[in-house]
Design a protein around this motif. Structure first.
Motif: not given
Length: 463
Positions: A294-321
C-alpha cells in the motif's frame, strides 16, 4: 556490463519473467488444491496436519505485533505534528464505525431473509457443547472492553495476543515521540526504521513457508469437517459466502465508486495477499505484505501506518457479518424468537464485542461465543453446531476483514489528501508491471541509481 551512468539513462535492466509456478500466489493455490484432495482422500491423516498450519500462523504472529507497533509509530511520526495525525485517526474511526454498522445490519437482514437455522433444531439439540470454546474467555461489555485495551505493562502488550493493546501503546509512544525536539526525533526515527526493516525481513522469510501452511490448514479443515456436519450446514456456508460477496462487491464497491476507485483493480493489486488470506483463514498472514504494497502504491506512510493496524482492531467487517448471521442461526435453531427490538439490542451488543477481535483464525469464533453468552437468552451450547464448519466460513471472514481494510486505506488516504494519485493510478492500471518496476528501483537504490524516496516527514500528497 552497463555503467552506473547508463543505468541512470536507460533505467534498470529488464526483470526476467519468472515461471508462473514460482509465484507465491500460484504456489498457495496449488497447495490449497492438494490440501482439499488429501482432506477428502485421507481424512484421518489430514486431521493430523493441523499442526502445520498452526506453526505457520504462530511464526507470522510472532512478527505481526512488532510490525504493527513500528508501523503505527512511524505513521504518527511522519505526520510531523499531532494535529495532523489526530485528524486522520478521527476520520478513520468514523469510517470504521459506519462501515462496521452497515455490515452488522446487512448480516441481520440477510439472516432474516434466508431464515438461517430454521429446521435445524434436531441438529442443534444433538450438538456436543464440549466442542465449543469456553465462553468465559471472551467476556465482553463496556468495562471489560476498556480494561482489555490497556496493557499491564509495555512488554505485556506484545505477549497478550491482543492486537488492540499494541495499537494503544504504539499511539501513545508515537505521540510522545512528537513531543521531543526535532533532532532527537530524527535520530529515533532512523533507528526505528532500521529495526522495522529487520522485522519485515523476518516476515518475508516466514512467507516463503506460506504454501506449506496453507496446505496443512486446508487439509485439516476438509479432513475434519468434510462429513456429516459439513453436509448438514452446507446451506448456511453458501449463504454466508453469498452475503460476504454482496458486502465486498456491493457495499465496498459502492464506497470505492464514490471515492473514484475500481474495486476490481484494487483486488488485482493485492491478489497475492488475498489468496494467502483465503488459504490460511487469517488476516494477519497478509498484514506484512499489505503494509509494504500500500505504501509502494502511493498511499503515504502516515495513512498506511495509522489506518491498516487500527482497522485490524476496529474495522472487522467480516467478523460483523459472521456474528450477526450466526447469532440468529443459534436463535432460530433453538426456536427462540428474535423480533426487531431484540435484534436491535443484539446489534448494540455486537457493536462492542466485534471490536478488537483476534485477527488469527479462531478469534472470531471466540468473540461470537461471547456474544451469544452476553445476550442472556441464547444457549452457549448452540455455538457447537457451527464449530464444524467454522473453518470454511472463517476463510470468507478473514478475506472480508482484510480487503475491507485495503479499501479503507485507499479511500481514506484519498479523502485526507495523503496519496500520490498519479502513482496510485499507475499501480492499479497494471499491478504486475508497477510492482516489477518498484522492486527494480528498490534493488538499485544502494548503487545510487534511483532517486531518493520522499522524506518520511513529508509524505507525498496530491491536493
Amino acid at each position: 556490463m552497463r555503467s552506473p551512468q547508463q543505468l541512470v539513462d536507460d533505467g534498470p535492466p529488464p526483470t526476467a519473467h519468472k515461471p508462473w509456478y514460482r509465484g507465491l500466489m500460484a504456489q498457495v493455490v496449488i497447495a490449497m488444491a492438494l490440501g482439499v484432495a488429501v482432506g477428502f482422500a485421507f481424512p484421518g491423516f489430514a486431521a493430523d496436519l493441523k499442526i502445520i498450519g498452526d506453526l505457520f500462523l504462530a511464526l507470522v504472529k510472532a512478527g505481526v505485533a512488532p510490525l504493527v507497533f513500528f508501523t503505527v509509530v512511524m505513521g504518527i511520526a511522519s505526520a510531523g505534528d499531532l494535529k495532523k495525525a489526530s485528524r486522520l485517526g478521527l476520520v478513520a474511526l468514523i469510517y470504521f464505525e459506519v462501515v462496521s454498522t452497515a455490515a452488522l445490519l446487512l448480516g441481520l437482514v440477510a439472516a432474516n431473509l434466508f431464515g438461517v437455522g430454521k429446521g435445524a433444531g434436531d441438529l442443534a439439540t444433538g450438538a456436543d457443547a464440549s466442542q465449543a470454546p469456553p465462553a468465559g474467555e471472551g467476556e465482553h461489555g463496556v468495562t471489560a472492553f476498556l480494561r482489555d485495551i490497556v496493557p499491564d505493562n509495555f512488554v505485556g502488550a506484545f505477549s497478550s495476543g491482543q492486537l488492540l493493546q499494541v495499537v494503544v501503546v504504539a499511539v501513545l509512544f508515537g505521540v510522545g515521540l512528537l513531543s521531543l525536539k526535532p533532532h532527537i526525533q530524527d535520530r529515533i526515527n532512523s533507528g526505528l526504521d532500521v529495526v522495522s526493516e529487520a522485522f519485515f525481513g523476518f516476515v518475508n522469510v516466514v512467507m516463503k513457508l506460506a504454501p506449506i501452511g496453507a496446505f496443512g490448514a486446508i487439509a485439516y479443515s476438509v479432513g475434519t469437517s468434510g462429513g456429516t456436519m459439513l453436509l448438514a450446514l452446507t446451506e448456511l456456508v453458501l449463504q454466508y459466502w453469498l452475503v460476504v460477496a454482496v458486502f465486498v462487491f456491493g457495499v465496498l464497491g459502492l464506497v470505492c465508486l464514490i471515492a473514484g476507485f475500481n474495486i476490481w483493480r484494487i483486488l488485482a493489486y493485492v491478489r497475492v495477499e488475498m489468496t494467502l488470506v483465503l488459504g490460511t483463514a487469517s488476516s494477519e498472514a497478509a498484514l506484512p505484505g499489505l503494509l509494504k504494497k500500500l505504501t509502494r502504491a502511493g498511499c503515504s506512510k502516515q495513512s498506511v501506518g495509522l489506518i491498516v493496524p487500527t482497522g485490524y482492531a476496529f474495522n472487522l467487517d467480516g467478523t460483523s457479518l459472521y456474528m450477526s448471521i450466526c447469532t440468529l442461526f443459534v436463535a432460530n435453531a433453538y426456536g427462540i424468537p428474535m423480533g426487531i427490538p431484540e435484534q436491535l439490542g443484539l446489534l448494540l451488543i455486537m457493536l462492542l464485542t466485534s471490536k478488537g477481535a483476534a485477527t488469527v483464525s479462531g478469534g472470531t469464533f471466540v468473540v461470537f461465543a461471547s456474544t451469544v453468552a452476553a445476550t442472556g437468552n441464547l444457549p452457549i451450547e448452540g455455538t457447537a453446531v457451527l464449530f464444524g464448519v467454522y473453518r470454511f466460513m472463517s476463510m470468507a471472514t478473514a478475506f472480508c476483514n482484510t480487503f475491507g481494510n485495503v479499501v479503507a486505506t485507499f479511500v481514506l488516504a484519498k479523502w485526507c489528501k495523503e496519496m500520490d494519485v498519479h502513482k496510485v493510478r499507475r499501480a492499479l492500471a497494471d499491478p504486475d508491471a508497477f510492482l516489477a518496476e518498484s522492486e527494480s528501483e528498490s534493488e538499485s537504490e544502494p548503487d545510487g541509481t534511483t532517486l531518493p524516496a520522499p522524506s518520511r516527514t513529508s509524505p507525498t500528497t496530491v491536493r
